[in-house]
Design an enzyme around this catalytic site. Structure first.
Site, mmCIF file in Angstrom:
data_model
loop_
_atom_site.group_PDB
_atom_site.id
_atom_site.type_symbol
_atom_site.label_atom_id
_atom_site.label_comp_id
_atom_site.label_asym_id
_atom_site.label_seq_id
_atom_site.Cartn_x
_atom_site.Cartn_y
_atom_site.Cartn_z
ATOM 1 N N ASP A 29 -70.699 -27.755 -47.492
ATOM 2 C CA ASP A 29 -71.122 -29.034 -46.901
ATOM 3 C C ASP A 29 -70.119 -30.159 -47.177
ATOM 4 O O ASP A 29 -69.892 -31.008 -46.314
ATOM 5 C CB ASP A 29 -72.482 -29.466 -47.470
ATOM 6 C CG ASP A 29 -73.591 -28.529 -47.044
ATOM 7 O OD1 ASP A 29 -73.378 -27.728 -46.122
ATOM 8 O OD2 ASP A 29 -74.682 -28.584 -47.669
HETATM 9 P P1 NAP Z 1 -72.802 -25.802 -50.508
HETATM 10 O O1 NAP Z 1 -72.643 -26.590 -49.269
HETATM 11 O O2 NAP Z 1 -74.169 -25.551 -51.009
HETATM 12 O O3 NAP Z 1 -72.036 -24.400 -50.265
HETATM 13 C C1 NAP Z 1 -71.873 -23.474 -51.281
HETATM 14 C C2 NAP Z 1 -71.165 -22.267 -50.683
HETATM 15 O O4 NAP Z 1 -70.818 -21.431 -51.798
HETATM 16 C C3 NAP Z 1 -72.033 -21.439 -49.767
HETATM 17 O O5 NAP Z 1 -71.657 -21.622 -48.421
HETATM 18 C C4 NAP Z 1 -71.828 -19.979 -50.237
HETATM 19 O O6 NAP Z 1 -71.326 -19.205 -49.149
HETATM 20 C C5 NAP Z 1 -70.766 -20.101 -51.340
HETATM 21 N N1 NAP Z 1 -71.038 -19.265 -52.509
HETATM 22 C C6 NAP Z 1 -72.221 -19.036 -53.118
HETATM 23 N N2 NAP Z 1 -72.078 -18.186 -54.146
HETATM 24 C C7 NAP Z 1 -70.755 -17.874 -54.200
HETATM 25 C C8 NAP Z 1 -69.981 -17.058 -55.059
HETATM 26 N N3 NAP Z 1 -70.526 -16.354 -56.038
HETATM 27 N N4 NAP Z 1 -68.640 -16.978 -54.833
HETATM 28 C C9 NAP Z 1 -68.070 -17.660 -53.806
HETATM 29 N N5 NAP Z 1 -68.767 -18.459 -52.972
HETATM 30 C C10 NAP Z 1 -70.089 -18.567 -53.169
HETATM 31 O O7 NAP Z 1 -72.006 -26.448 -51.718
HETATM 32 P P2 NAP Z 1 -71.200 -27.825 -51.802
HETATM 33 O O8 NAP Z 1 -70.123 -27.871 -50.759
HETATM 34 O O9 NAP Z 1 -70.834 -27.978 -53.245
HETATM 35 O O10 NAP Z 1 -72.233 -28.949 -51.375
HETATM 36 C C11 NAP Z 1 -73.327 -29.316 -52.182
HETATM 37 C C12 NAP Z 1 -74.570 -29.479 -51.338
HETATM 38 O O11 NAP Z 1 -75.709 -29.515 -52.211
HETATM 39 C C13 NAP Z 1 -74.593 -30.754 -50.521
HETATM 40 O O12 NAP Z 1 -75.258 -30.551 -49.301
HETATM 41 C C14 NAP Z 1 -75.415 -31.710 -51.409
HETATM 42 O O13 NAP Z 1 -76.044 -32.738 -50.682
HETATM 43 C C15 NAP Z 1 -76.444 -30.740 -51.984
HETATM 44 N N6 NAP Z 1 -77.030 -31.148 -53.263
HETATM 45 C C16 NAP Z 1 -76.267 -31.779 -54.175
HETATM 46 C C17 NAP Z 1 -76.819 -32.143 -55.382
HETATM 47 C C18 NAP Z 1 -75.970 -32.914 -56.372
HETATM 48 O O14 NAP Z 1 -76.513 -33.765 -57.079
HETATM 49 N N7 NAP Z 1 -74.679 -32.617 -56.459
HETATM 50 C C19 NAP Z 1 -78.162 -31.812 -55.680
HETATM 51 C C20 NAP Z 1 -78.934 -31.100 -54.731
HETATM 52 C C21 NAP Z 1 -78.333 -30.781 -53.491
HETATM 53 P P3 NAP Z 1 -71.501 -17.611 -49.164
HETATM 54 O O15 NAP Z 1 -72.966 -17.343 -49.246
HETATM 55 O O16 NAP Z 1 -70.896 -17.166 -47.868
HETATM 56 O O17 NAP Z 1 -70.756 -17.103 -50.351
#
Ligand code: NAP
Length: 471
Positions: free
Chosen positions: A395
């Protein structure tokens, strides 16, 4: 008199330790010592509470022994449970743990208010009103945090919404306010008991109803908002109880939570009213995915490209935390740096699942702080960088957030990794991120996927660079 002096002094010392601890938590270098310092503050407060027992007349002490015994049992249970959870919790499950601990704070403030009402502690109209306001905020924070916990823990997957929900919620809030006012007016009379009980029920129910419709993607902002609520409720109850340490601790938590809420909302480019009253975060399933094919490469090819690049920016995301690959990543980075590659880390404020998640991971691996850049400081550099290496992030690098108004993440600022000359993405497959939308960057011409678990891929990349030898 002497005991009173010691109790007062302990409160003052505790307040100083809380403020110092919070200040230290603002930097990753001093964060651990900050947490320990604030913990000592808690020890002082708890000790002073027990010392208070010697302030009451010897005749009254036996009556208080039941309370003391209950407090000791609660302390033991609390210490054992939190000690065990703190040690065993997975890094990726920290947000839900924070939510539930925060809820306990709100519940405690509401309980203090209830005890204060029952024991005639509130002596004036002002005291009573403050008690009721603290109880209202504490109840909302308590049940709201429990719902936030259930959402973050995957126990409640969909926001609960129905027609007329906002009107229903507004009416419930007004009913809670009216019952609170009635409790104040009829305080001390038998007629005041029922409105008091109904007031607590309505306030608890409002916390649930207010949180049910909020989408999962907004949970980071909601948790920090409830954190601010808890601080405020504790501070208000501290005023009612005449306890300066509670007041200061509450105010410190309340203001820190308010600042964090504002920062998190800004990071997601959302106003607080938008977070609380809009339907963000659940349109993902209906969103149309990008078209085209993803290119992929072996870990060794990707590693070789980076070994011969002059600049690399690394974007860590949630997947890095899941794979616990931060040590391997830093091993790889040290090899690149030794070969003269300019390597930087770019941190998005909401990468991972809790504020500061990526900073904590990188600090754990020993990455020096001067290699780590915040989004605003590094975003312009992507365009002039040879390689952007995205690891388990989705994201926070999705360009759709900048261009597609129908996207559930539209408006969220992103890391401009898509502008780099070459982009490598390590992830296991075509899984979406937290928001549930596919990322068009992965289909771009300059992007190559390196499929696999981040730990396994990075291990192969380290071996590949070793095999190339030093420059
Ligand atoms: P993300 O959008 O959740 O994407 C994580 C990606 O990691 C997934 O597409 C997944 O794809 C991949 N993944 C998962 N396990 C893996 C592994 N073992 N090895 C390699 N890849 C792996 O993460 P982000 O870009 O960090 O964004 C964070 C999101 O969480 C935002 O939407 C944010 O709003 C939300 N959020 C943030 C917080 C905060 O406070 N930081 C709290 C709650 C929600 P695959 O399945 O294809 O591997």
């Amino acid at each position: 008199m002497f005991i009173e002096y010691i109790v007062g002094l302990s409160g003052l010392i505790a307040a100083g330790l809380f403020i110092y601890g919070l200040k230290a938590m603002s930097s990753p270098v001093t964060a651990v010592s900050g947490i320990v310092t604030a913990g000592y503050g808690m020890v002082f407060v708890v000790g002073a509470t027990f010392l208070n027992l010697f302030n009451v007349s010897p005749d009254a002490r036996p009556h208080l022994m039941v309370n003391v015994a209950l407090a000791v049992v609660a302390l033991l249970l609390g210490c054992l449970w939190t000690g065990w959870r703190g040690r065993t919790v997975q890094m990726t499950a920290m947000p839900q743990m924070v939510a539930i601990f925060n809820g306990m704070g709100g519940g405690s403030a509401a309980s203090l208010a209830a005890v204060s009402l029952l024991s005639d502690h509130a002596t004036s109209g002002l005291h009573l009103s403050v008690t009721i306001v603290g109880a209202l905020i504490g109840c909302i924070s308590f049940t709201g945090s429990i719902i936030a916990w259930a959402k973050l823990d995957g126990r409640m997957r969909k926001p609960v919404r129905f027609g007329g929900q906002r009107i229903f919620n507004a009416a419930l809030f007004l009913i809670a306010l009216a019952l609170g006012a009635r409790t104040v007016m009829q305080y001390g009379t038998p007629e005041g008991v029922l409105p008091g009980i109904l007031f607590f029920g309505a306030a608890l129910l409002f916390g649930i109803c207010m949180t049910l419709p909020i989408g999962g993607a907004d949970m980071p902002v909601v948790i920090s908002l409830y954190n601010a609520f808890t601080g405020l409720a504790v501070g208000l109850e501290g005023y009612v109880m005449g306890n300066p340490a509670l007041m200061i601790a509450g105010m410190v938590v309340g203001s820190a939570g308010t600042l964090l809420t504002a920062l998190m909302a800004k990071a997601m480019n959302r106003s607080l009213t938008n977070v609380l009253f809009s339907n963000f975060g659940d349109t993902a399933s209906t969103a149309k995915g990008p078209e085209g094919e993803m290119k992929s490469a072996d870990p060794s090819d990707a590693a070789t490209s980076m070994r011969y690049a002059s600049s690399v920016i690394i974007v860590p995301g949630y997947g890095l935390a899941v794979a616990q690959a931060q040590q391997k990543l830093y091993e790889f980075v040290k090899m690149l740096v030794a070969d003269g590659v300019d390597v930087k880390f770019a941190i998005h404020p909401v990468a991972g699942r809790m504020p500061g998640h990526m900073n904590v991971l990188l600090a754990e691996a020993g990455v020096p702080y001067d290699m780590i850049y915040d989004m605003d400081d590094i975003n312009d550099s992507f365009a002039t960088t040879d390689v952007a290496l995205i690891i388990g992030a989705n994201d926070v690098v999705n360009p759709e957030a900048l261009t597609d108004k129908s996207s559930p993440i539209y408006g969220m600022p992103i890391l401009n990794a898509y502008k780099s000359r070459q982009v490598f993405v390590i992830k296991r497959g075509s899984g979406t991120g937290y928001s549930g939308v596919q990322n068009p960057l992965f289909f771009q011409k300059n992007c190559t996927m390196v499929f696999g678990d981040a730990q396994a891929v990075l291990s192969k990349m380290v071996e590949a660079v070793k095999a190339l030898g030093t420059a």
